[in-house]
Design a protein around this motif. Structure first.
Motif, PDB file in Angstrom:
ATOM      1  N   ALA A  13     -10.839  -0.506  -1.394  1.00 28.99           N
ATOM      2  CA  ALA A  13     -10.563  -1.581  -0.433  1.00 28.99           C
ATOM      3  C   ALA A  13      -9.311  -1.306   0.390  1.00 28.99           C
ATOM      4  CB  ALA A  13     -10.415  -2.911  -1.173  1.00 28.99           C
ATOM      5  N   CYS A  14      -8.483  -0.379  -0.041  1.00 31.05           N
ATOM      6  CA  CYS A  14      -7.217  -0.107   0.638  1.00 31.05           C
ATOM      7  C   CYS A  14      -7.354   0.860   1.804  1.00 31.05           C
ATOM      8  CB  CYS A  14      -6.186   0.440  -0.348  1.00 31.05           C
ATOM      9  SG  CYS A  14      -6.693   1.989  -1.136  1.00 31.05           S
ATOM     10  N   ARG A  15      -8.526   1.403   2.020  1.00 28.96           N
ATOM     11  CA  ARG A  15      -8.714   2.342   3.133  1.00 28.96           C
ATOM     12  C   ARG A  15      -8.547   1.611   4.464  1.00 28.96           C
ATOM     13  NH1 ARG A  15     -11.375   7.298   2.323  1.00 28.96           N
ATOM     14  NH2 ARG A  15     -12.166   7.104   4.439  1.00 28.96           N
ATOM     15  N   GLY A  16      -7.945   2.271   5.407  1.00 32.16           N
ATOM     16  CA  GLY A  16      -7.805   1.684   6.733  1.00 32.16           C
ATOM     17  C   GLY A  16      -6.376   1.308   7.057  1.00 32.16           C
ATOM     18  N   PRO A  17      -6.201   0.483   8.087  1.00 36.03           N
ATOM     19  CA  PRO A  17      -4.855   0.183   8.576  1.00 36.03           C
ATOM     20  C   PRO A  17      -3.972  -0.569   7.575  1.00 36.03           C
ATOM     21  CG  PRO A  17      -6.487  -1.160   9.711  1.00 36.03           C
ATOM     22  CD  PRO A  17      -7.237  -0.169   8.875  1.00 36.03           C
ATOM     23  N   GLN A  18      -4.565  -1.303   6.656  1.00 34.72           N
ATOM     24  CA  GLN A  18      -3.774  -2.052   5.677  1.00 34.72           C
ATOM     25  C   GLN A  18      -3.179  -1.151   4.598  1.00 34.72           C
ATOM     26  OE1 GLN A  18      -7.067  -2.238   5.936  1.00 34.72           O
ATOM     27  NE2 GLN A  18      -8.013  -2.241   3.944  1.00 34.72           N
ATOM     28  N   SER A  19      -3.496   0.125   4.614  1.00 30.69           N
ATOM     29  CA  SER A  19      -3.003   1.039   3.582  1.00 30.69           C
ATOM     30  C   SER A  19      -1.487   1.168   3.581  1.00 30.69           C
ATOM     31  CB  SER A  19      -3.653   2.416   3.722  1.00 30.69           C
ATOM     32  OG  SER A  19      -3.270   3.006   4.946  1.00 30.69           O
ATOM     33  N   THR A  20      -0.835   0.777   4.658  1.00 36.02           N
ATOM     34  CA  THR A  20       0.625   0.888   4.719  1.00 36.02           C
ATOM     35  C   THR A  20       1.325  -0.024   3.713  1.00 36.02           C
ATOM     36  OG1 THR A  20       0.739  -0.737   6.494  1.00 36.02           O
ATOM     37  CG2 THR A  20       0.642   1.588   7.146  1.00 36.02           C
ATOM     38  N   VAL A  21       0.688  -1.102   3.291  1.00 34.17           N
ATOM     39  CA  VAL A  21       1.341  -2.010   2.338  1.00 34.17           C
ATOM     40  C   VAL A  21       1.397  -1.431   0.929  1.00 34.17           C
ATOM     41  CG1 VAL A  21       0.740  -4.083   3.660  1.00 34.17           C
ATOM     42  CG2 VAL A  21      -0.725  -3.368   1.759  1.00 34.17           C
ATOM     43  N   PHE A  22       0.724  -0.330   0.689  1.00 35.46           N
ATOM     44  CA  PHE A  22       0.687   0.253  -0.649  1.00 35.46           C
ATOM     45  C   PHE A  22       1.860   1.191  -0.939  1.00 35.46           C
ATOM     46  CE2 PHE A  22      -3.467  -1.373   0.027  1.00 35.46           C
ATOM     47  CZ  PHE A  22      -3.846  -1.840  -1.221  1.00 35.46           C
ATOM     48  N   PHE A  23       2.624   1.523   0.098  1.00 34.09           N
ATOM     49  CA  PHE A  23       3.760   2.433  -0.060  1.00 34.09           C
ATOM     50  C   PHE A  23       4.967   1.874   0.672  1.00 34.09           C
ATOM     51  CE2 PHE A  23      -0.036   4.953  -0.598  1.00 34.09           C
ATOM     52  CZ  PHE A  23       0.257   5.642  -1.764  1.00 34.09           C
ATOM     53  N   PRO A  24       6.164   2.172   0.168  1.00 34.01           N
ATOM     54  CA  PRO A  24       7.363   1.664   0.839  1.00 34.01           C
ATOM     55  C   PRO A  24       7.514   2.263   2.238  1.00 34.01           C
ATOM     56  CG  PRO A  24       7.955   3.040  -1.052  1.00 34.01           C
ATOM     57  CD  PRO A  24       6.468   2.937  -1.023  1.00 34.01           C
ATOM     58  N   PRO A  25       8.136   1.511   3.137  1.00 36.24           N
ATOM     59  CA  PRO A  25       8.352   2.028   4.493  1.00 36.24           C
ATOM     60  C   PRO A  25       9.426   3.123   4.485  1.00 36.24           C
ATOM     61  CG  PRO A  25       9.443  -0.085   4.233  1.00 36.24           C
ATOM     62  CD  PRO A  25       8.663   0.162   2.963  1.00 36.24           C
ATOM     63  N   PRO A  26       9.512   3.891   5.559  1.00 36.15           N
ATOM     64  CA  PRO A  26      10.508   4.957   5.617  1.00 36.15           C
ATOM     65  C   PRO A  26      11.942   4.430   5.761  1.00 36.15           C
ATOM     66  CG  PRO A  26       9.245   4.879   7.662  1.00 36.15           C
ATOM     67  CD  PRO A  26       8.627   3.899   6.721  1.00 36.15           C
ATOM     68  N   ARG A  27      12.099   3.173   6.087  1.00 40.63           N
ATOM     69  CA  ARG A  27      13.423   2.564   6.211  1.00 40.63           C
ATOM     70  C   ARG A  27      13.740   1.780   4.936  1.00 40.63           C
ATOM     71  NH1 ARG A  27      12.265  -2.506   6.236  1.00 40.63           N
ATOM     72  NH2 ARG A  27      10.480  -3.369   7.293  1.00 40.63           N
TER      73      ARG A  27
END
Length: 132
Positions: A13-27
């Motif tokens: 279910a994590c495939r696609g644009p929402q996948s960014t919430v699964f990893f910390p941001p670069p900042r």
């Protein structure tokens, strides 16, 4: 390498644009931002049909980053400590059986975590934290 169409990764279910919430941001990420991001990721995981495979995979490769199968880095680290400890304590007369004990223990702990987290994060889904 391309993934087979029937792999658990294709069904996630994590495939696609929402996948960014699964990893910390670069900042830098404040604690409240991290908790909100993880709650959104867990809400997606709660609806996923392959979360057990995902968590099992992350434990297999000892993935140090992100949310996998609804578990964050610290939770997976704790599971691995328990799994590794159980495997080390088992007196086995056959090396072949000893090789499979971590996988058996991992399956038990994956199911136990998912049962617990499904109940814990079910409210996040109803509160609109589904990544939309």
């Amino acid at each position: 390498a391309a993934l087979p169409d029937d792999s658990w990764e294709h069904k996630a279910a994590c495939r696609g644009p929402q996948s960014t919430v699964f990893f910390p941001p670069p900042r830098f990420e404040r604690k409240d931002e991290k908790l909100n991001r993880e709650a959104r990721a867990r809400a997606i995981c709660a609806q996923c049909s392959v979360k057990e495979d995902c968590l099992s995979y992350a434990l297999d490769i000892r993935e140090p980053h992100g949310i996998w199968g609804g578990a964050n880095e610290a939770e997976r680290r704790q599971m691995l400590l328990v799994i590794d400890g159980q495997a080390a304590k088992r007196p086995c007369c056959r090396n072949s059986l000893k090789r499979f004990l971590p996988a058996i223990a991992r399956g038990f702990w994956v199911r136990r975590f998912l049962d617990f987290s499904s109940a814990r994060y079910a409210g996040a889904i109803q509160n609109g934290a589904d990544g939309q």
